[in-house]
Design an enzyme around this catalytic site. Structure first.
Site, PDB file in Angstrom:
ATOM      1  N   SER A 198       0.857  -1.061   0.064  1.00 32.06           N
ATOM      2  CA  SER A 198      -0.098  -0.138  -0.040  1.00 32.06           C
ATOM      3  C   SER A 198       0.840   1.085  -0.028  1.00 32.06           C
ATOM      4  O   SER A 198       1.402   1.572  -0.927  1.00 32.06           O
ATOM      5  CB  SER A 198      -1.110  -0.098   1.111  1.00 32.06           C
ATOM      6  OG  SER A 198      -1.750   0.985   1.058  1.00 32.06           O
ATOM      7  N   THR A 199       0.967   1.889   1.279  1.00 34.82           N
ATOM      8  CA  THR A 199       1.725   3.065   1.177  1.00 34.82           C
ATOM      9  C   THR A 199       3.074   2.998   1.038  1.00 34.82           C
ATOM     10  O   THR A 199       3.643   1.990   1.510  1.00 34.82           O
ATOM     11  CB  THR A 199       1.584   3.960   2.658  1.00 34.82           C
ATOM     12  OG1 THR A 199       0.161   3.998   2.749  1.00 34.82           O
ATOM     13  CG2 THR A 199       2.160   5.112   2.401  1.00 34.82           C
ATOM     14  N   HIS A 212      -2.775  -1.227  -3.312  1.00 33.28           N
ATOM     15  CA  HIS A 212      -4.079  -0.374  -2.989  1.00 33.28           C
ATOM     16  C   HIS A 212      -3.944   1.024  -3.738  1.00 33.28           C
ATOM     17  O   HIS A 212      -3.028   1.942  -3.545  1.00 33.28           O
ATOM     18  CB  HIS A 212      -4.080   0.235  -1.335  1.00 33.28           C
ATOM     19  CG  HIS A 212      -4.213  -1.238  -0.576  1.00 33.28           C
ATOM     20  ND1 HIS A 212      -3.893  -1.147   0.908  1.00 33.28           N
ATOM     21  CD2 HIS A 212      -4.644  -2.193  -0.717  1.00 33.28           C
ATOM     22  CE1 HIS A 212      -4.175  -2.299   1.222  1.00 33.28           C
ATOM     23  NE2 HIS A 212      -4.452  -2.940   0.609  1.00 33.28           N
ATOM     24  N   MET A 235       0.148   1.058   5.262  1.00 34.02           N
ATOM     25  CA  MET A 235      -0.410   1.232   6.437  1.00 34.02           C
ATOM     26  C   MET A 235      -1.663   0.341   6.639  1.00 34.02           C
ATOM     27  O   MET A 235      -2.092  -0.263   5.478  1.00 34.02           O
ATOM     28  CB  MET A 235      -1.040   2.662   6.450  1.00 34.02           C
ATOM     29  CG  MET A 235      -2.333   3.171   5.658  1.00 34.02           C
ATOM     30  SD  MET A 235      -2.808   4.736   5.755  1.00 34.02           S
ATOM     31  CE  MET A 235      -3.996   4.987   4.560  1.00 34.02           C
ATOM     32  N   ASP A 246      -4.167  -5.176   6.048  1.00 33.27           N
ATOM     33  CA  ASP A 246      -4.686  -6.140   4.993  1.00 33.27           C
ATOM     34  C   ASP A 246      -3.563  -7.068   4.680  1.00 33.27           C
ATOM     35  O   ASP A 246      -2.258  -6.717   4.395  1.00 33.27           O
ATOM     36  CB  ASP A 246      -4.933  -5.046   3.664  1.00 33.27           C
ATOM     37  CG  ASP A 246      -5.295  -5.909   2.411  1.00 33.27           C
ATOM     38  OD1 ASP A 246      -6.148  -6.853   2.859  1.00 33.27           O
ATOM     39  OD2 ASP A 246      -5.132  -5.453   1.217  1.00 33.27           O
TER      40      ASP A 246
END
Length: 360
Positions: A177-178, A204, A298, A301
């Protein structure tokens, strides 16, 4: 207190973002109307996070970001429209060192800002804890580490086990993600075109961005990298990126394993969902033939599904805290005891090659 510098040439956007942040007790906010003004405020305000508009007069967002990362590195969250052109610009911002982005609302911004507020706040808070260890861009920092010294060995968790290569067909399942786009570049660019197992990636991102990400990675890597929009038969030497805003799932047909993009389910908080990807893969492939990789991001998941995969005999790799921009997703996998190996980013590609059959 988290000090946030909001940089946007739109007085309305500065006001709306300022109102969202002002409602929270842990933020102090200052504003800049363009990139030149932002650079002037860096030294005096010393922000923990900068939100940076892409399109501005005098100095655009990319030029300002470039200067920030050289002159006073700090976490930057880009503010971008959900268009194909801005997707390419945002991916370039990730290369320069931005840690995340938030989408500008389409149309009457004031009508949608309250709906976007939780995402904006969570991303800014996560960015405040992100790691920027030098003035090098994220990708350049990773490249520097790879070129200047050998990758540190993986840390085996629990009872040490030899990294025996699996036999036969299998899948590598990656969640991030991030900070994910440059991390994916660092991972995939180190793998050969003959890598034995297909790689499925849940990054994401919104729909407008994943196609641009796939094209960018395909041009940089020996692997064939593609976005999944229609069902596709999985092949060795290929990496498949889930369509943004939807979920990436695995099924089995007569011809073999297939990856498909399906509508997102509300029980999964992030999309494409790593948890859903891993769970569908386990329905069609033996756990011993699956490798899960959780990298920077973050939230949590993928952690629960990879704990289950670990418990059933699959192998799992968590990116080490020292290279993760945000150690949320991989950190949760470690906390739950589901990581077979904790590996710094430069070493993940090598570990995957140890765990999969020999390249043809």
């Amino acid at each position: 207190m988290i000090k946030v510098l909001v940089v946007d040439d739109s007085a309305l956007m500065r006001k709306l973002l300022g109102q969202i942040l002002a409602r929270e007790a842990d933020f102090t906010v200052e504003f800049a109307a363009n990139g030149v003004d932002a650079l002037d405020r860096l030294a005096s305000f010393e922000p923990h996070v900068v939100t940076l508009d892409v399109h501005m007069p005098q100095m655009d967002g990319l030029a300002c970001l470039d200067r920030i990362m050289i002159e006073r590195p700090c976490p930057v969250v880009m503010v971008s429209s959900l268009t194909a052109a801005d997707a390419d610009t945002t991916l370039e911002a990730f290369r320069l060192g931005a840690v995340d982005f938030v989408a500008k609302p389409v149309g009457a911004a004031s009508l949608y800002m309250d709906e976007l507020a939780p995402e904006i706040l969570s991303k800014i808070r996560a960015a405040a804890g992100a790691k920027l260890k030098s003035s090098l861009r994220l990708k350049d920092r990773i490249r520097h580490r790879v070129g200047s010294r050998p990758a540190p060995p993986p840390v085996a968790v629990g009872t040490p086990m030899p990294a025996m290569a699996a036999q036969g067909d299998g899948l590598v399942l990656v969640g991030t993600s991030t900070g994910g786009p440059p991390a994916l570049e660092a991972l995939l660019s180190e793998l050969p075109a003959s890598f034995a197992w297909p790689i499925l990636i849940a990054q994401h991102m919104p729909d407008a961005f994943t196609g641009s990400l796939a094209r960018r990675l395909d041009g940089l890597c020996a692997l064939t990298v593609m976005e999944v929009r229609q069902p596709v038969l999985l092949k060795p030497g290929c990496a498949y990126i889930g369509q943004g805003g939807a979920d990436l799932v695995v099924s089995r047909r007569a011809a073999g394993l297939v990856a498909s993009s399906v509508p997102a389910l509300p029980e999964y908080l992030w999309h494409p969902s790593t948890d859903r990807l891993v769970r569908t893969a386990m329905e069609h492939v033996a756990a011993s033939q699956l490798i899960g990789v959780l990298m920077t991001g973050m939230g949590n998941d993928g952690a629960d599904a990879m704990v289950r995969l670990h418990g059933q005999g699959g192998k799992t790799i968590a990116e080490a805290e020292d290279t993760a921009v945000v150690w949320g997703m991989p950190g949760e996998l470690v906390r739950l005891g589901g990581a077979d190996f904790i590996v710094s980013l430069p070493g993940i590609a090598g570990e995957l090659q140890k765990l999969t059959p020999l390249c043809r």
